[in-house]
Design a protein around this motif. Structure first.
Motif, PDB file in Angstrom:
ATOM      1  N   MET A 189       0.837  -1.189   0.000  1.00 27.35           N
ATOM      2  CA  MET A 189       0.000   0.000   0.000  1.00 27.35           C
ATOM      3  C   MET A 189       0.883   1.254   0.000  1.00 27.35           C
ATOM      4  N   TRP A 190       0.261   2.394  -0.285  1.00 32.38           N
ATOM      5  CA  TRP A 190       1.005   3.657  -0.214  1.00 32.38           C
ATOM      6  C   TRP A 190       1.315   4.001   1.240  1.00 32.38           C
ATOM      7  N   ASP A 191       0.301   3.878   2.089  1.00 28.47           N
ATOM      8  CA  ASP A 191       0.483   3.987   3.528  1.00 28.47           C
ATOM      9  C   ASP A 191      -0.594   3.140   4.183  1.00 28.47           C
ATOM     10  N   GLN A 192      -0.668   3.149   5.499  1.00 33.08           N
ATOM     11  CA  GLN A 192      -1.565   2.212   6.176  1.00 33.08           C
ATOM     12  C   GLN A 192      -3.050   2.501   5.949  1.00 33.08           C
ATOM     13  N   ASP A 193      -3.378   3.636   5.349  1.00 31.55           N
ATOM     14  CA  ASP A 193      -4.776   3.968   5.072  1.00 31.55           C
ATOM     15  C   ASP A 193      -5.081   4.144   3.587  1.00 31.55           C
ATOM     16  N   THR A 194      -4.054   4.061   2.743  1.00 30.61           N
ATOM     17  CA  THR A 194      -4.234   4.342   1.322  1.00 30.61           C
ATOM     18  C   THR A 194      -3.815   3.142   0.478  1.00 30.61           C
ATOM     19  N   PRO A 195      -4.765   2.484  -0.196  1.00 30.56           N
ATOM     20  CA  PRO A 195      -4.418   1.331  -1.030  1.00 30.56           C
ATOM     21  C   PRO A 195      -3.675   1.767  -2.285  1.00 30.56           C
ATOM     22  N   ALA A 196      -3.005   0.818  -2.900  1.00 32.17           N
ATOM     23  CA  ALA A 196      -2.240   1.119  -4.105  1.00 32.17           C
ATOM     24  C   ALA A 196      -2.366  -0.023  -5.111  1.00 32.17           C
ATOM     25  N   ILE A 197      -2.323   0.340  -6.372  1.00 28.00           N
ATOM     26  CA  ILE A 197      -2.253  -0.615  -7.467  1.00 28.00           C
ATOM     27  C   ILE A 197      -0.928  -0.376  -8.173  1.00 28.00           C
ATOM     28  N   THR A 198      -0.143  -1.414  -8.308  1.00 26.78           N
ATOM     29  CA  THR A 198       1.139  -1.291  -8.995  1.00 26.78           C
ATOM     30  C   THR A 198       0.926  -1.547 -10.481  1.00 26.78           C
ATOM     31  N   SER A 199       1.154  -0.515 -11.276  1.00 22.22           N
ATOM     32  CA  SER A 199       0.883  -0.621 -12.708  1.00 22.22           C
ATOM     33  C   SER A 199       2.141  -0.861 -13.525  1.00 22.22           C
ATOM     34  N   SER A 200       3.315  -0.736 -12.891  1.00 23.32           N
ATOM     35  CA  SER A 200       4.549  -0.980 -13.633  1.00 23.32           C
ATOM     36  C   SER A 200       5.624  -1.501 -12.697  1.00 23.32           C
ATOM     37  N   LEU A 201       6.505  -2.300 -13.254  1.00 24.18           N
ATOM     38  CA  LEU A 201       7.649  -2.856 -12.534  1.00 24.18           C
ATOM     39  C   LEU A 201       8.906  -2.594 -13.343  1.00 24.18           C
ATOM     40  N   ARG A 202       9.958  -2.188 -12.679  1.00 21.66           N
ATOM     41  CA  ARG A 202      11.212  -1.991 -13.399  1.00 21.66           C
ATOM     42  C   ARG A 202      11.864  -3.343 -13.701  1.00 21.66           C
ATOM     43  N   GLY A 203      12.550  -3.391 -14.825  1.00 23.71           N
ATOM     44  CA  GLY A 203      13.298  -4.581 -15.193  1.00 23.71           C
ATOM     45  C   GLY A 203      14.675  -4.571 -14.546  1.00 23.71           C
ATOM     46  N   MET A 204      15.506  -5.548 -14.920  1.00 23.61           N
ATOM     47  CA  MET A 204      16.788  -5.707 -14.235  1.00 23.61           C
ATOM     48  C   MET A 204      17.879  -6.193 -15.193  1.00 23.61           C
ATOM     49  N   VAL A 205      19.067  -5.606 -15.038  1.00 26.97           N
ATOM     50  CA  VAL A 205      20.302  -6.141 -15.606  1.00 26.97           C
ATOM     51  C   VAL A 205      21.304  -6.190 -14.467  1.00 26.97           C
ATOM     52  N   TYR A 206      22.001  -7.318 -14.329  1.00 21.74           N
ATOM     53  CA  TYR A 206      22.986  -7.462 -13.242  1.00 21.74           C
ATOM     54  C   TYR A 206      24.276  -8.013 -13.831  1.00 21.74           C
ATOM     55  N   GLN A 207      25.370  -7.301 -13.577  1.00 22.94           N
ATOM     56  CA  GLN A 207      26.666  -7.683 -14.123  1.00 22.94           C
ATOM     57  C   GLN A 207      27.734  -7.648 -13.022  1.00 22.94           C
ATOM     58  N   GLU A 208      28.672  -8.565 -13.116  1.00 24.34           N
ATOM     59  CA  GLU A 208      29.873  -8.492 -12.290  1.00 24.34           C
ATOM     60  C   GLU A 208      31.052  -8.168 -13.203  1.00 24.34           C
ATOM     61  N   VAL A 209      31.914  -7.271 -12.758  1.00 26.20           N
ATOM     62  CA  VAL A 209      33.048  -6.809 -13.538  1.00 26.20           C
ATOM     63  C   VAL A 209      34.335  -7.128 -12.777  1.00 26.20           C
ATOM     64  N   ILE A 210      35.283  -7.793 -13.426  1.00 25.19           N
ATOM     65  CA  ILE A 210      36.564  -8.115 -12.809  1.00 25.19           C
ATOM     66  C   ILE A 210      37.674  -7.497 -13.662  1.00 25.19           C
ATOM     67  N   VAL A 211      38.431  -6.558 -13.084  1.00 27.22           N
ATOM     68  CA  VAL A 211      39.541  -5.905 -13.770  1.00 27.22           C
ATOM     69  C   VAL A 211      40.847  -6.512 -13.265  1.00 27.22           C
ATOM     70  N   ARG A 212      41.695  -6.953 -14.189  1.00 31.54           N
ATOM     71  CA  ARG A 212      42.982  -7.549 -13.828  1.00 31.54           C
ATOM     72  C   ARG A 212      44.114  -6.742 -14.458  1.00 31.54           C
ATOM     73  N   CYS A 213      45.151  -6.480 -13.668  1.00 29.00           N
ATOM     74  CA  CYS A 213      46.297  -5.724 -14.177  1.00 29.00           C
ATOM     75  C   CYS A 213      47.568  -6.566 -14.067  1.00 29.00           C
ATOM     76  N   ALA A 214      48.383  -6.366 -13.048  1.00 30.54           N
ATOM     77  CA  ALA A 214      49.614  -7.152 -12.911  1.00 30.54           C
ATOM     78  C   ALA A 214      49.302  -8.630 -12.700  1.00 30.54           C
ATOM     79  N   ASP A 215      50.303  -9.470 -12.917  1.00 26.59           N
ATOM     80  CA  ASP A 215      50.078 -10.906 -12.776  1.00 26.59           C
ATOM     81  C   ASP A 215      50.224 -11.379 -11.335  1.00 26.59           C
ATOM     82  N   GLY A 369      18.637 -11.289 -16.796  1.00 23.25           N
ATOM     83  CA  GLY A 369      17.988  -9.985 -16.836  1.00 23.25           C
ATOM     84  C   GLY A 369      16.500 -10.113 -17.107  1.00 23.25           C
ATOM     85  N   SER A 370      15.779  -9.023 -16.933  1.00 20.50           N
ATOM     86  CA  SER A 370      14.341  -9.035 -17.209  1.00 20.50           C
ATOM     87  C   SER A 370      13.905  -7.662 -17.714  1.00 20.50           C
TER      88      SER A 370
END
Length: 460
Positions: A189-215, A369-370
């Motif tokens: 809900m929006w708050d304890q007295d105000t109902p809510a309808i969710t009309s949209s959901l954000r999608g997702m991209v998740y990445q891990e990045v590994i940077v390597r320099c010296a050996d 991802g989604s």
């Protein structure tokens, strides 16, 4: 007295029994992420199967690649057919010592502000929410012998473990799960007295990045000033992702991002959500989002990029003058509109590669991802639900976007062609995923009444 009035009266008179049933379910420690609780997950699923059968709904426990799913079917009076989704699994309870009462011994507690709440793991996420719908169906069946509309139930047991096998299950059973619209009760809900309808959901991209320099790790006294430092390289890349106005600088990132309709912005503006109110509860004062955007836009309808973790070098006690050989970070993007997760991921990787020194290397670990989901604001199910919620709460419900992601909505759209109506009665202070999870008694009671009204409204 109308059938709906009879149903609402039944819900009121049966509240104590409804709570007893919910408490039985909450006592089952159905922690999906821990293999030690595998049998309890099956027990929780079977409990719901038996409960649905007890009110005359055909139901069974169905095998997946992981914990089983509950599938049920109830024929209704009207031709509209809905697919109701929820989950019976719960989060782990650690750290246990922070719980004020045992997490699987549900009880009614009183908060300092006088609110009565149901205290237990799963009370809000998601057993209590599922039971608001089940109890509404129970009341309709008791008073009229049937439901106003046809309902298929799909309640899974691994949502907290990533719903790994749910897409495959939906695809394998698409004919059985077909419907006109999906209903999901895993929102708030929006708050304890105000109902809510969710009309949209954000999608997702998740990445891990590994940077390597010296050996190897290097002595900073010997190599400092000459050798590339992967922590520095990674830090510069992270800093370059946002400009001074909070906008994301990755090429074509905003392709497919829609502008929120003026009438929706006007409604949001009327909510008067301030930085002090929203950020003050977590000890902050100023928004770090896009300049020129309302706070509520930043958290609901605009795309984001956040670094969720960064690792590199020596982090133990004391000193160690070392230049690390590698550094890594975890990055998540929340998407809106028609942003393409695959294109975002590819452009992000190109953005990073362009900034890697020639004698260093980078590796990416890509996670699932989604896409974002959005309902048209004139979607008939939204119109019906708005009227039903207004009748119950005597306030116009807020139609909002949700900053988080509920991937099952995308699965329903891609595999079954279904749009999803998200209606839930959780509150921001329900402490889901944390110790001392609770669900307001008012949310449970009026949530059940709300679903009874929504079923009636959808039948028309």
């Amino acid at each position: 007295m109308s059938h709906l009035d009879q149903v609402l009266q039944r819900i009121d008179s049966d509240l104590d029994s409804s709570l007893e049933r919910l408490f039985q379910w909450l006592e089952v420690p159905s922690i999906s992420t821990d293999p030690a609780y595998k049998d309890y997950c099956r027990t929780a699923g079977q409990w719901l199967v038996d409960e649905l059968k007890s009110i005359g709904i055909e139901a069974s426990l169905r095998e997946t690649g992981g914990h089983p799913a509950v599938v049920g079917h109830a024929q209704g009076e009207a031709k509209l057919h809905v697919l109701f989704y929820g989950h019976y699994d719960v989060q782990p309870v650690d750290p246990l010592e922070l719980w004020e009462t045992p997490p699987f011994e549900p009880k009614i507690a009183t908060l300092p502000d006088g609110r009565k709440v149901i205290s237990a793991r799963g009370s809000s996420d998601d057993k209590g929410q599922v039971m608001t719908f089940v109890e509404a169906c129970r009341a309709w069946k008791a008073e009229t012998g049937s439901l106003p509309i046809t309902v298929t139930f799909l309640v899974e047991g691994a949502e907290e473990d990533g719903s790994k096998f749910l897409p495959e299950f939906i695809a394998a059973n698409k004919d059985e799960l077909k419907a006109d619209v999906a209903l999901v009760c895993d929102t708030g809900m929006w708050d304890q007295d105000t109902p809510a309808i969710t009309s949209s959901l954000r999608g997702m991209v998740y990445q891990e990045v590994i940077v390597r320099c010296a050996d190897r790790d290097l002595h900073s006294g010997s190599f400092g000033g000459a050798a590339q430092n992967p922590i520095h390289v990674l830090s510069r890349i992270i800093a370059a992702i946002h400009d001074d106005n909070g906008r994301i600088t990755i090429p074509e990132f905003y392709e497919g991002v829609p502008e929120t309709p003026t009438q929706v912005l006007d409604q949001w503006r009327g909510l008067n959500l301030t930085e002090e109110e929203f950020l003050g509860q977590v000890g902050l004062k100023k928004s770090a989002g896009e300049k020129g955007r309302m706070l509520i836009e930043q958290i609901q309808s605009r795309p984001t990029c956040d670094v969720n973790g960064i690792i590199g070098g020596y982090t133990g006690e004391g000193t160690k003058t070392v230049i690390a050989s590698e550094a890594s970070c975890k990055v998540s993007f929340r998407l809106v509109g028609d942003q393409d997760p695959e294109k975002i991921a590819a452009n992000f990787q190109a953005f990073v590669r362009e900034r890697i020194p020639s004698d260093c290397s980078v590796e990416f670990i890509k996670h699932k991802g989604s896409r974002a989901l959005a309902l048209p604001h004139d979607f008939p199910a939204i119109t019906a639900a708005k009227a039903a919620l207004h009748d119950e709460w005597q306030k116009d419900p807020i139609v909002i976007g949700m900053g988080g992601s509920i991937p099952v909505g995308g699965d329903f759209k891609r595999t079954l062609g279904l749009d999803t109506l998200f209606v839930g009665f959780g509150l921001d202070d329900d402490r889901i995923h944390s110790p001392n999870e609770k669900y307001d008694l008012k949310s449970f009671h009026k949530g059940t009444r709300s679903w009874a009204r929504i079923l009636a409204a959808l039948s028309k």
